[in-house]
Design a protein around this motif. Structure first.
Motif, PDB file in Angstrom:
ATOM      1  N   MET A  37     -13.157  -8.500   6.488  1.00 55.77           N
ATOM      2  CA  MET A  37     -11.730  -8.543   6.799  1.00 55.77           C
ATOM      3  C   MET A  37     -11.081  -7.229   6.348  1.00 55.77           C
ATOM      4  SD  MET A  37      -8.992 -11.511   5.932  1.00 55.77           S
ATOM      5  CE  MET A  37      -8.435 -11.153   4.293  1.00 55.77           C
ATOM      6  N   GLU A  38     -10.280  -6.653   7.208  1.00 52.36           N
ATOM      7  CA  GLU A  38      -9.632  -5.385   6.917  1.00 52.36           C
ATOM      8  C   GLU A  38      -8.432  -5.598   5.999  1.00 52.36           C
ATOM      9  OE1 GLU A  38      -7.447  -1.854   9.361  1.00 52.36           O
ATOM     10  OE2 GLU A  38      -8.993  -3.020  10.378  1.00 52.36           O
ATOM     11  N   ARG A  39      -8.347  -4.747   4.964  1.00 53.29           N
ATOM     12  CA  ARG A  39      -7.213  -4.823   4.047  1.00 53.29           C
ATOM     13  C   ARG A  39      -5.952  -4.300   4.718  1.00 53.29           C
ATOM     14  NH1 ARG A  39      -9.015  -2.173  -1.582  1.00 53.29           N
ATOM     15  NH2 ARG A  39      -7.441  -0.732  -0.860  1.00 53.29           N
ATOM     16  N   LYS A  40      -4.838  -4.870   4.329  1.00 51.27           N
ATOM     17  CA  LYS A  40      -3.538  -4.408   4.829  1.00 51.27           C
ATOM     18  C   LYS A  40      -3.298  -2.987   4.319  1.00 51.27           C
ATOM     19  CE  LYS A  40       1.352  -5.322   4.092  1.00 51.27           C
ATOM     20  NZ  LYS A  40       1.760  -4.470   3.010  1.00 51.27           N
ATOM     21  N   LYS A  41      -2.825  -2.133   5.196  1.00 48.42           N
ATOM     22  CA  LYS A  41      -2.523  -0.762   4.789  1.00 48.42           C
ATOM     23  C   LYS A  41      -1.320  -0.751   3.855  1.00 48.42           C
ATOM     24  CE  LYS A  41      -4.291   2.052   8.515  1.00 48.42           C
ATOM     25  NZ  LYS A  41      -4.036   3.175   9.402  1.00 48.42           N
ATOM     26  N   ILE A  42      -1.408   0.045   2.806  1.00 51.01           N
ATOM     27  CA  ILE A  42      -0.275   0.238   1.899  1.00 51.01           C
ATOM     28  C   ILE A  42       0.796   1.005   2.656  1.00 51.01           C
ATOM     29  CG2 ILE A  42       0.488   1.361  -0.228  1.00 51.01           C
ATOM     30  CD1 ILE A  42      -2.428   0.915  -1.268  1.00 51.01           C
ATOM     31  N   GLN A  43       2.013   0.464   2.629  1.00 54.89           N
ATOM     32  CA  GLN A  43       3.129   1.084   3.343  1.00 54.89           C
ATOM     33  C   GLN A  43       4.001   1.857   2.355  1.00 54.89           C
ATOM     34  OE1 GLN A  43       5.023  -1.232   6.441  1.00 54.89           O
ATOM     35  NE2 GLN A  43       3.499  -2.854   6.104  1.00 54.89           N
ATOM     36  N   VAL A  44       4.253   3.122   2.683  1.00 49.31           N
ATOM     37  CA  VAL A  44       4.950   4.025   1.765  1.00 49.31           C
ATOM     38  C   VAL A  44       6.150   4.667   2.456  1.00 49.31           C
ATOM     39  CG1 VAL A  44       4.699   6.041   0.257  1.00 49.31           C
ATOM     40  CG2 VAL A  44       2.727   4.548   0.665  1.00 49.31           C
ATOM     41  N   LEU A  45       7.261   4.696   1.739  1.00 52.06           N
ATOM     42  CA  LEU A  45       8.445   5.439   2.144  1.00 52.06           C
ATOM     43  C   LEU A  45       8.513   6.678   1.259  1.00 52.06           C
ATOM     44  CD1 LEU A  45      11.207   5.785   3.596  1.00 52.06           C
ATOM     45  CD2 LEU A  45      12.196   4.365   1.785  1.00 52.06           C
ATOM     46  N   ILE A  46       8.677   7.836   1.870  1.00 55.34           N
ATOM     47  CA  ILE A  46       8.746   9.092   1.121  1.00 55.34           C
ATOM     48  C   ILE A  46      10.189   9.568   1.086  1.00 55.34           C
ATOM     49  CG2 ILE A  46       7.971  11.493   1.007  1.00 55.34           C
ATOM     50  CD1 ILE A  46       5.541  10.589   2.741  1.00 55.34           C
TER      51      ILE A  46
END
Length: 193
Positions: free
Chosen positions: A1-10
């Motif tokens: 199962m693919e892990r959820k991508k970490i979402q980042v605001l810069i």
């Protein structure tokens, strides 16, 4: 199962450095959900995009460290964790910025190589930096205020003070932390104490 991508605001006002961060995070398999150059846009995007982590430059203008207040607002109004990104390496400045913004961590721009690991660790759980920052914030409280904070977090404590004294201590504690409600205390400190 693919892990959820970490979402980042810069949140960074230097376009070249912002581009470098974006490329670094994308190559690391993370998703950049937006970029902001101002504190106001940062808060707006944080509410809209619901990132896991916000990388927050301390100085978004030449005149002041507006990243502190923006970081605090994002921490209070979203579930995002805030990592202070700074060229200031003075321990006093970093400590004050992290404590006032309720940051989850920090990275010096001169130690850019640590960015990916810091973002990943912060997104995945509580880090030593996060515990240290919470400890620094709590070290400013008296033992009575600390007990009241634990009571606000739902701990079953038997305090010897009267209800009126406890109520006064809660008000003083909130003022000292720069917060307005028990909900804010719970949002920021649950799981860290």
């Amino acid at each position: 199962m693919e892990r959820k991508k970490i979402q980042v605001l810069i949140v960074e006002d230097d376009p070249d450095f912002c581009f470098l961060i974006q490329e670094t995070l994308r190559e690391a398999g993370m998703k950049v959900v937006g970029t902001a150059e101002t504190a106001g846009l940062a808060l707006k995007l944080a509410r809209e995009k619901n990132p896991d982590v916000v990388l927050m430059d301390l100085c978004l203008t030449d005149t002041r460290m507006d990243g502190i207040e923006a970081g605090k607002a994002i921490r209070l109004q979203t579930d995002a964790k805030v990592i202070i990104l700074t060229s200031y390496e003075d321990p006093g400045v970093v400590r004050e910025a992290c404590c006032r913004s309720f940051a989850s961590g920090y990275v010096f721009k001169s130690q850019y190589a640590l960015l990916e690991e810091t973002v990943r660790n912060t997104a995945e759980g509580h880090t030593p930096q996060e515990y240290l920052i919470a400890s620094l914030i709590l070290s400013e409280l008296s033992p009575a205020e600390r007990s009241v904070l634990e009571l606000m977090l739902g701990r079953d404590l038997k305090l010897q003070s009267s209800p009126k004294t406890i109520s006064n201590q809660k008000s003083h504690l909130l003022k000292k932390l720069g917060l307005t409600s028990r909900d804010e205390v719970c949002h920021l400190f649950q799981g860290l104490i």
